[in-house]
Write a protein that holds these residues in place. Structure first.
Motif, PDB file in Angstrom:
ATOM      1  N   ASN A  75       0.823  -1.202   0.000  1.00  0.00           N
ATOM      2  CA  ASN A  75       0.000   0.000   0.000  1.00  0.00           C
ATOM      3  C   ASN A  75       0.860   1.256   0.000  1.00  0.00           C
ATOM      4  N   ASP A  76       1.976   1.252   0.751  1.00  0.00           N
ATOM      5  CA  ASP A  76       2.887   2.393   0.752  1.00  0.00           C
ATOM      6  C   ASP A  76       3.434   2.625  -0.652  1.00  0.00           C
ATOM      7  N   HIS A  77       3.823   1.544  -1.316  1.00  0.00           N
ATOM      8  CA  HIS A  77       4.371   1.640  -2.667  1.00  0.00           C
ATOM      9  C   HIS A  77       3.312   2.194  -3.622  1.00  0.00           C
ATOM     10  N   ARG A  78       2.085   1.705  -3.507  1.00  0.00           N
ATOM     11  CA  ARG A  78       0.994   2.166  -4.363  1.00  0.00           C
ATOM     12  C   ARG A  78       0.723   3.640  -4.112  1.00  0.00           C
ATOM     13  N   GLN A  79       0.722   4.030  -2.847  1.00  0.00           N
ATOM     14  CA  GLN A  79       0.476   5.430  -2.496  1.00  0.00           C
ATOM     15  C   GLN A  79       1.585   6.321  -3.071  1.00  0.00           C
ATOM     16  N   ASP A  80       2.830   5.889  -2.949  1.00  0.00           N
ATOM     17  CA  ASP A  80       3.945   6.660  -3.503  1.00  0.00           C
ATOM     18  C   ASP A  80       3.785   6.854  -5.012  1.00  0.00           C
ATOM     19  N   ALA A  81       3.394   5.796  -5.698  1.00  0.00           N
ATOM     20  CA  ALA A  81       3.205   5.881  -7.145  1.00  0.00           C
ATOM     21  C   ALA A  81       2.071   6.851  -7.501  1.00  0.00           C
ATOM     22  N   LEU A  82       0.995   6.820  -6.725  1.00  0.00           N
ATOM     23  CA  LEU A  82      -0.117   7.744  -6.981  1.00  0.00           C
ATOM     24  C   LEU A  82       0.301   9.188  -6.726  1.00  0.00           C
ATOM     25  N   ILE A  83       1.048   9.414  -5.673  1.00  0.00           N
ATOM     26  CA  ILE A  83       1.512  10.771  -5.361  1.00  0.00           C
ATOM     27  C   ILE A  83       2.429  11.279  -6.470  1.00  0.00           C
ATOM     28  N   LYS A  84       3.296  10.426  -6.983  1.00  0.00           N
ATOM     29  CA  LYS A  84       4.163  10.826  -8.101  1.00  0.00           C
ATOM     30  C   LYS A  84       3.325  11.216  -9.315  1.00  0.00           C
ATOM     31  N   ARG A  85       2.301  10.434  -9.613  1.00  0.00           N
ATOM     32  CA  ARG A  85       1.417  10.758 -10.729  1.00  0.00           C
ATOM     33  C   ARG A  85       0.708  12.089 -10.501  1.00  0.00           C
ATOM     34  N   LEU A  86       0.211  12.291  -9.286  1.00  0.00           N
ATOM     35  CA  LEU A  86      -0.482  13.543  -8.974  1.00  0.00           C
ATOM     36  C   LEU A  86       0.470  14.738  -9.058  1.00  0.00           C
ATOM     37  N   ASN A  87       1.700  14.553  -8.640  1.00  0.00           N
ATOM     38  CA  ASN A  87       2.685  15.635  -8.750  1.00  0.00           C
ATOM     39  C   ASN A  87       2.949  15.987 -10.212  1.00  0.00           C
ATOM     40  N   ARG A  88       3.011  14.971 -11.073  1.00  0.00           N
ATOM     41  CA  ARG A  88       3.203  15.237 -12.506  1.00  0.00           C
ATOM     42  C   ARG A  88       2.016  16.012 -13.069  1.00  0.00           C
ATOM     43  N   ILE A  89       0.816  15.606 -12.666  1.00  0.00           N
ATOM     44  CA  ILE A  89      -0.383  16.305 -13.138  1.00  0.00           C
ATOM     45  C   ILE A  89      -0.371  17.750 -12.652  1.00  0.00           C
ATOM     46  N   GLU A  90       0.014  17.942 -11.412  1.00  0.00           N
ATOM     47  CA  GLU A  90       0.107  19.294 -10.868  1.00  0.00           C
ATOM     48  C   GLU A  90       1.066  20.138 -11.714  1.00  0.00           C
ATOM     49  N   GLY A  91       2.178  19.548 -12.097  1.00  0.00           N
ATOM     50  CA  GLY A  91       3.137  20.243 -12.964  1.00  0.00           C
ATOM     51  C   GLY A  91       2.536  20.547 -14.327  1.00  0.00           C
ATOM     52  N   GLN A  92       1.779  19.586 -14.859  1.00  0.00           N
ATOM     53  CA  GLN A  92       1.121  19.811 -16.149  1.00  0.00           C
ATOM     54  C   GLN A  92       0.141  20.981 -16.056  1.00  0.00           C
ATOM     55  N   ILE A  93      -0.630  21.029 -14.993  1.00  0.00           N
ATOM     56  CA  ILE A  93      -1.615  22.090 -14.814  1.00  0.00           C
ATOM     57  C   ILE A  93      -0.920  23.447 -14.700  1.00  0.00           C
ATOM     58  N   LYS A  94       0.175  23.501 -13.953  1.00  0.00           N
ATOM     59  CA  LYS A  94       0.934  24.755 -13.855  1.00  0.00           C
ATOM     60  C   LYS A  94       1.460  25.172 -15.224  1.00  0.00           C
ATOM     61  N   GLY A  95       1.901  24.176 -16.006  1.00  0.00           N
ATOM     62  CA  GLY A  95       2.367  24.460 -17.359  1.00  0.00           C
ATOM     63  C   GLY A  95       1.248  24.992 -18.242  1.00  0.00           C
ATOM     64  N   ILE A  96       0.056  24.432 -18.096  1.00  0.00           N
ATOM     65  CA  ILE A  96      -1.096  24.905 -18.867  1.00  0.00           C
ATOM     66  C   ILE A  96      -1.432  26.343 -18.482  1.00  0.00           C
ATOM     67  N   LYS A  97      -1.407  26.614 -17.197  1.00  0.00           N
ATOM     68  CA  LYS A  97      -1.672  27.984 -16.727  1.00  0.00           C
ATOM     69  C   LYS A  97      -0.682  28.961 -17.367  1.00  0.00           C
ATOM     70  N   LYS A  98       0.581  28.577 -17.396  1.00  0.00           N
ATOM     71  CA  LYS A  98       1.613  29.423 -18.005  1.00  0.00           C
ATOM     72  C   LYS A  98       1.345  29.592 -19.496  1.00  0.00           C
ATOM     73  N   MET A  99       0.933  28.517 -20.157  1.00  0.00           N
ATOM     74  CA  MET A  99       0.618  28.602 -21.590  1.00  0.00           C
ATOM     75  C   MET A  99      -0.503  29.612 -21.844  1.00  0.00           C
ATOM     76  N   VAL A 100      -1.516  29.593 -20.996  1.00  0.00           N
ATOM     77  CA  VAL A 100      -2.633  30.534 -21.138  1.00  0.00           C
ATOM     78  C   VAL A 100      -2.122  31.961 -20.937  1.00  0.00           C
ATOM     79  N   LEU A 101      -1.340  32.155 -19.872  1.00  0.00           N
ATOM     80  CA  LEU A 101      -0.805  33.493 -19.605  1.00  0.00           C
ATOM     81  C   LEU A 101       0.109  33.979 -20.724  1.00  0.00           C
ATOM     82  N   ASP A 102       0.835  33.048 -21.333  1.00  0.00           N
ATOM     83  CA  ASP A 102       1.741  33.387 -22.438  1.00  0.00           C
ATOM     84  C   ASP A 102       1.018  33.443 -23.782  1.00  0.00           C
ATOM     85  N   GLU A 103      -0.300  33.223 -23.757  1.00  0.00           N
ATOM     86  CA  GLU A 103      -1.147  33.271 -24.953  1.00  0.00           C
ATOM     87  C   GLU A 103      -0.668  32.315 -26.053  1.00  0.00           C
TER      88      GLU A 103
END
Length: 93
Positions: free
Chosen positions: A5-33
């Motif tokens: 379960n710890d291993h599974r949780q770590d993998a999910l957190i890594k995925r969520l962190n990547r998504i968070e980075g993607q969302i920040k990148g999208i926000k920047k793309m919008v701001l950069d038009e």
């Protein structure tokens, strides 16, 4: 919590962190038009990543429910929980 379960949780957190980075990148793309098509590509990638997490969680819940029933837990309760998770999964997907 077990090592699995710890291993599974770590993998999910890594995925969520990547998504968070993607969302920040999208926000920047919008701001950069940036071009709308480029933004849509990144939105679809983020959505697919969220769908994958929901699939992983659904599978984990199914495994969890089956193990509980096998251990003698209340079948109806486990089925009810699994149905709720499936309903939420279907809403996301």
């Amino acid at each position: 919590m077990s090592h699995t379960n710890d291993h599974r949780q770590d993998a999910l957190i890594k995925r969520l962190n990547r998504i968070e980075g993607q969302i920040k990148g999208i926000k920047k793309m919008v701001l950069d038009e940036k071009e709308t098509a480029e933004i849509m590509i990144q939105l679809n990638a983020s959505r697919a990543a969220l769908q994958k997490i929901s699939q992983i969680l659904l599978e984990a819940q199914a495994d969890h429910s089956l193990m509980h029933v096998n251990e003698g837990k209340d079948l109806e309760k486990e089925m009810s929980t699994l149905r709720r998770v499936i309903t939420q999964y279907n809403k996301l997907n």
